[in-house]
Design a protein around this motif. Sequence first.
Motif, PDB file in Angstrom:
ATOM      1  N   ALA A 106       8.599   2.147   7.659  1.00  0.00           N
ATOM      2  CA  ALA A 106       9.426   0.961   7.171  1.00  0.00           C
ATOM      3  C   ALA A 106       8.527  -0.131   6.835  1.00  0.00           C
ATOM      4  O   ALA A 106       7.509  -0.389   7.314  1.00  0.00           O
ATOM      5  CB  ALA A 106      10.405   0.544   8.291  1.00  0.00           C
ATOM      6  N   ILE A 107       8.844  -0.949   5.700  1.00  0.00           N
ATOM      7  CA  ILE A 107       8.065  -2.185   5.503  1.00  0.00           C
ATOM      8  C   ILE A 107       8.360  -3.094   6.574  1.00  0.00           C
ATOM      9  O   ILE A 107       9.429  -3.222   6.941  1.00  0.00           O
ATOM     10  CB  ILE A 107       8.648  -2.760   4.239  1.00  0.00           C
ATOM     11  N   GLY A 108       7.242  -3.677   6.696  1.00  0.00           N
ATOM     12  CA  GLY A 108       7.436  -4.569   8.104  1.00  0.00           C
ATOM     13  C   GLY A 108       6.994  -4.201   9.340  1.00  0.00           C
ATOM     14  O   GLY A 108       6.480  -4.925  10.365  1.00  0.00           O
ATOM     15  N   ALA A 109       6.320  -2.825   9.265  1.00  0.00           N
ATOM     16  CA  ALA A 109       5.899  -1.953  10.626  1.00  0.00           C
ATOM     17  C   ALA A 109       4.243  -2.199  10.245  1.00  0.00           C
ATOM     18  O   ALA A 109       3.821  -3.350   9.728  1.00  0.00           O
ATOM     19  CB  ALA A 109       6.562  -0.741  10.764  1.00  0.00           C
ATOM     20  N   LYS A 133       0.870  -1.198   0.125  1.00  0.00           N
ATOM     21  CA  LYS A 133       0.092   0.041  -0.183  1.00  0.00           C
ATOM     22  C   LYS A 133       0.706   1.344  -0.196  1.00  0.00           C
ATOM     23  O   LYS A 133       0.344   2.413  -0.347  1.00  0.00           O
ATOM     24  CB  LYS A 133      -1.000   0.299   1.207  1.00  0.00           C
ATOM     25  N   PHE A 134       2.120   1.275   0.348  1.00  0.00           N
ATOM     26  CA  PHE A 134       2.889   2.488   0.235  1.00  0.00           C
ATOM     27  C   PHE A 134       4.374   1.910  -0.011  1.00  0.00           C
ATOM     28  O   PHE A 134       4.703   0.821  -0.147  1.00  0.00           O
ATOM     29  CB  PHE A 134       2.923   2.857   1.699  1.00  0.00           C
ATOM     30  N   TYR A 135       5.061   3.088  -0.477  1.00  0.00           N
ATOM     31  CA  TYR A 135       6.620   2.973  -0.657  1.00  0.00           C
ATOM     32  C   TYR A 135       7.565   3.622   0.470  1.00  0.00           C
ATOM     33  O   TYR A 135       7.201   4.431   0.734  1.00  0.00           O
ATOM     34  CB  TYR A 135       6.917   3.137  -2.141  1.00  0.00           C
ATOM     35  N   THR A 136       8.607   2.652   0.630  1.00  0.00           N
ATOM     36  CA  THR A 136       9.580   3.435   1.366  1.00  0.00           C
ATOM     37  C   THR A 136      11.085   2.685   0.995  1.00  0.00           C
ATOM     38  O   THR A 136      11.004   1.787   0.737  1.00  0.00           O
ATOM     39  CB  THR A 136       9.383   3.305   3.302  1.00  0.00           C
ATOM     40  N   ASP A 137      12.057   3.501   1.501  1.00  0.00           N
ATOM     41  CA  ASP A 137      13.207   2.678   0.998  1.00  0.00           C
ATOM     42  C   ASP A 137      14.135   2.181   2.310  1.00  0.00           C
ATOM     43  O   ASP A 137      15.202   1.724   2.327  1.00  0.00           O
ATOM     44  CB  ASP A 137      14.368   3.817   0.313  1.00  0.00           C
ATOM     45  N   ASN A 138      13.240   1.828   3.306  1.00  0.00           N
ATOM     46  CA  ASN A 138      13.672   0.888   4.293  1.00  0.00           C
ATOM     47  C   ASN A 138      12.680  -0.191   4.759  1.00  0.00           C
ATOM     48  O   ASN A 138      11.555  -0.054   4.528  1.00  0.00           O
ATOM     49  CB  ASN A 138      13.849   1.945   5.644  1.00  0.00           C
ATOM     50  N   ASP A 139      13.167  -1.413   5.185  1.00  0.00           N
ATOM     51  CA  ASP A 139      12.310  -2.495   5.832  1.00  0.00           C
ATOM     52  C   ASP A 139      12.683  -2.120   7.239  1.00  0.00           C
ATOM     53  O   ASP A 139      13.661  -1.485   7.645  1.00  0.00           O
ATOM     54  CB  ASP A 139      12.768  -3.776   5.284  1.00  0.00           C
ATOM     55  N   ILE A 140      12.065  -2.711   8.345  1.00  0.00           N
ATOM     56  CA  ILE A 140      12.183  -2.617   9.576  1.00  0.00           C
ATOM     57  C   ILE A 140      13.375  -2.827  10.237  1.00  0.00           C
ATOM     58  O   ILE A 140      14.126  -2.377  10.941  1.00  0.00           O
ATOM     59  CB  ILE A 140      11.174  -3.187  10.419  1.00  0.00           C
ATOM     60  N   LEU A 141      14.113  -3.936   9.422  1.00  0.00           N
ATOM     61  CA  LEU A 141      15.557  -4.392   9.799  1.00  0.00           C
ATOM     62  C   LEU A 141      16.648  -3.124   9.299  1.00  0.00           C
ATOM     63  O   LEU A 141      17.522  -2.711  10.247  1.00  0.00           O
ATOM     64  CB  LEU A 141      15.746  -5.590   9.480  1.00  0.00           C
ATOM     65  N   LYS A 147       3.989   3.192   9.375  1.00  0.00           N
ATOM     66  CA  LYS A 147       4.440   4.342  10.244  1.00  0.00           C
ATOM     67  C   LYS A 147       5.055   3.951  11.659  1.00  0.00           C
ATOM     68  O   LYS A 147       4.330   2.927  12.142  1.00  0.00           O
ATOM     69  CB  LYS A 147       3.199   5.222  10.524  1.00  0.00           C
ATOM     70  N   ILE A 148       6.050   4.631  12.109  1.00  0.00           N
ATOM     71  CA  ILE A 148       6.607   4.333  13.241  1.00  0.00           C
ATOM     72  C   ILE A 148       6.870   5.548  14.108  1.00  0.00           C
ATOM     73  O   ILE A 148       7.619   6.664  13.499  1.00  0.00           O
ATOM     74  CB  ILE A 148       8.250   3.467  13.151  1.00  0.00           C
ATOM     75  N   ASP A 149       6.128   5.745  15.310  1.00  0.00           N
ATOM     76  CA  ASP A 149       6.598   6.997  16.105  1.00  0.00           C
ATOM     77  C   ASP A 149       7.334   6.472  17.211  1.00  0.00           C
ATOM     78  O   ASP A 149       7.529   5.966  17.826  1.00  0.00           O
ATOM     79  CB  ASP A 149       5.047   7.337  16.757  1.00  0.00           C
ATOM     80  N   ILE A 150       8.394   7.614  17.299  1.00  0.00           N
ATOM     81  CA  ILE A 150       9.404   7.679  18.052  1.00  0.00           C
ATOM     82  C   ILE A 150       9.504   8.925  18.891  1.00  0.00           C
ATOM     83  O   ILE A 150       9.294  10.002  18.700  1.00  0.00           O
ATOM     84  CB  ILE A 150      10.679   7.499  17.735  1.00  0.00           C
ATOM     85  N   PHE A 151       9.499   8.548  20.372  1.00  0.00           N
ATOM     86  CA  PHE A 151       9.336   9.961  21.145  1.00  0.00           C
ATOM     87  C   PHE A 151      10.299   9.580  22.459  1.00  0.00           C
ATOM     88  O   PHE A 151      10.946   8.650  22.608  1.00  0.00           O
ATOM     89  CB  PHE A 151       7.986   9.727  22.313  1.00  0.00           C
ATOM     90  N   PRO A 152      10.771  10.936  23.013  1.00  0.00           N
ATOM     91  CA  PRO A 152      11.698  10.844  23.991  1.00  0.00           C
ATOM     92  C   PRO A 152      11.112  10.091  25.223  1.00  0.00           C
ATOM     93  O   PRO A 152       9.879  10.178  25.397  1.00  0.00           O
ATOM     94  CB  PRO A 152      12.005  12.268  24.454  1.00  0.00           C
ATOM     95  N   LEU A 153      11.696   9.696  26.214  1.00  0.00           N
ATOM     96  CA  LEU A 153      11.530   8.750  27.290  1.00  0.00           C
ATOM     97  C   LEU A 153      12.170   9.088  28.466  1.00  0.00           C
ATOM     98  O   LEU A 153      13.454   8.932  28.550  1.00  0.00           O
ATOM     99  CB  LEU A 153      11.592   7.101  27.141  1.00  0.00           C
ATOM    100  N   ILE A 197       6.492   3.528  19.113  1.00  0.00           N
ATOM    101  CA  ILE A 197       4.981   3.042  18.920  1.00  0.00           C
ATOM    102  C   ILE A 197       4.733   2.532  17.530  1.00  0.00           C
ATOM    103  O   ILE A 197       4.954   3.420  16.510  1.00  0.00           O
ATOM    104  CB  ILE A 197       4.085   4.192  19.282  1.00  0.00           C
ATOM    105  N   LEU A 198       4.561   1.395  17.381  1.00  0.00           N
ATOM    106  CA  LEU A 198       4.236   0.616  15.933  1.00  0.00           C
ATOM    107  C   LEU A 198       2.751   1.051  15.312  1.00  0.00           C
ATOM    108  O   LEU A 198       2.570   0.611  14.250  1.00  0.00           O
ATOM    109  CB  LEU A 198       4.591  -0.683  15.813  1.00  0.00           C
ATOM    110  N   ASP A 199       1.910   1.486  16.378  1.00  0.00           N
ATOM    111  CA  ASP A 199       0.504   1.502  16.020  1.00  0.00           C
ATOM    112  C   ASP A 199      -0.032   0.256  15.564  1.00  0.00           C
ATOM    113  O   ASP A 199      -0.880   0.081  14.443  1.00  0.00           O
ATOM    114  CB  ASP A 199       0.264   2.468  15.229  1.00  0.00           C
ATOM    115  N   ASP A 200       0.140  -0.824  16.290  1.00  0.00           N
ATOM    116  CA  ASP A 200      -0.196  -2.269  15.973  1.00  0.00           C
ATOM    117  C   ASP A 200      -0.480  -3.008  17.359  1.00  0.00           C
ATOM    118  O   ASP A 200       0.284  -2.658  18.196  1.00  0.00           O
ATOM    119  CB  ASP A 200       0.570  -2.822  14.775  1.00  0.00           C
TER     120      ASP A 200
END
Length: 259
Positions: A175-178, A144-152, A184-190, A212-215
């Motif tokens: 990333a493909i695989g998310a 459904k989408f294109y990106t130049d990264n997979d999750i690894l 979509k992958i969300d990254i936040f400070p912790l 957060i992988l939203d999955d």
Amino acid sequence: MKYLWLILLCLNFAFAKDITATYKVSFGIFGQIGTATTSLRREDGHYRIKVHAKSTGFASFVSGGREEFYESVGVIKGTRLIPDHYSKIVKNKINIGNPFNNTNKVVMKIYTLLFSFDHDKKRVMIKKIREKGTQKNEEKEKAKFYTDNDILSLFFNFKHLFPNLNITKHIILHAIGANKDNGKIDIFPLDKKEFQGLVSGDVNHLHLMKVILDDKIFASKKGELYIALDKEGICEKAVLKDVVFFGDIRGELIEKSIK
């Protein structure tokens, strides 16, 4: 047993030639329920990342000895890994038939996802293969989408996107695989205080972030991961938050080799 997705975000981000790391995964009252080994190899401008995750003990018994294999293969451009192919294979044994009339038997069930990147046309093609014993079904579709990264590749590239590993604001990556709809992958400070109460040992020397992988990973609410990286960008500890009924799943680095 989708808890093994946890390991995908517990990879090494360091840019050495050869990397291998092993993690143990524990889950509430069940103790250790799995292990995962990750490796990165580079040679002649190409790379190969492998992850092998398997259930252990009681978790292995109830999941039919579930194992998961992930692989990313591609080229190295500058300091970046660019994937050509990404795959996910899930294997476990299942019972078919009726145990009450002696027709029950155990067969291997295999689910394979193969992703092929076409960076020129900006598309990713998917082949799905389902096998149950001697039965086999294949289908193909466009992602459904294109990106130049997979999750690894993405998480091995992470340190080059953010060299100091200090996450100070909300970041969105793909990333493909998310998430299968948009990657979509969300990254936040912790905050360290928030993470300190979830794991043993000192975390003051580590770089912390929330991913957060939203999955819905293994019945967690939204696949929310708390991650602690050392100065080399290697994940030492990770927590998958709020899994239904049992609380948190924890991953811990037990062995690493960087050459």
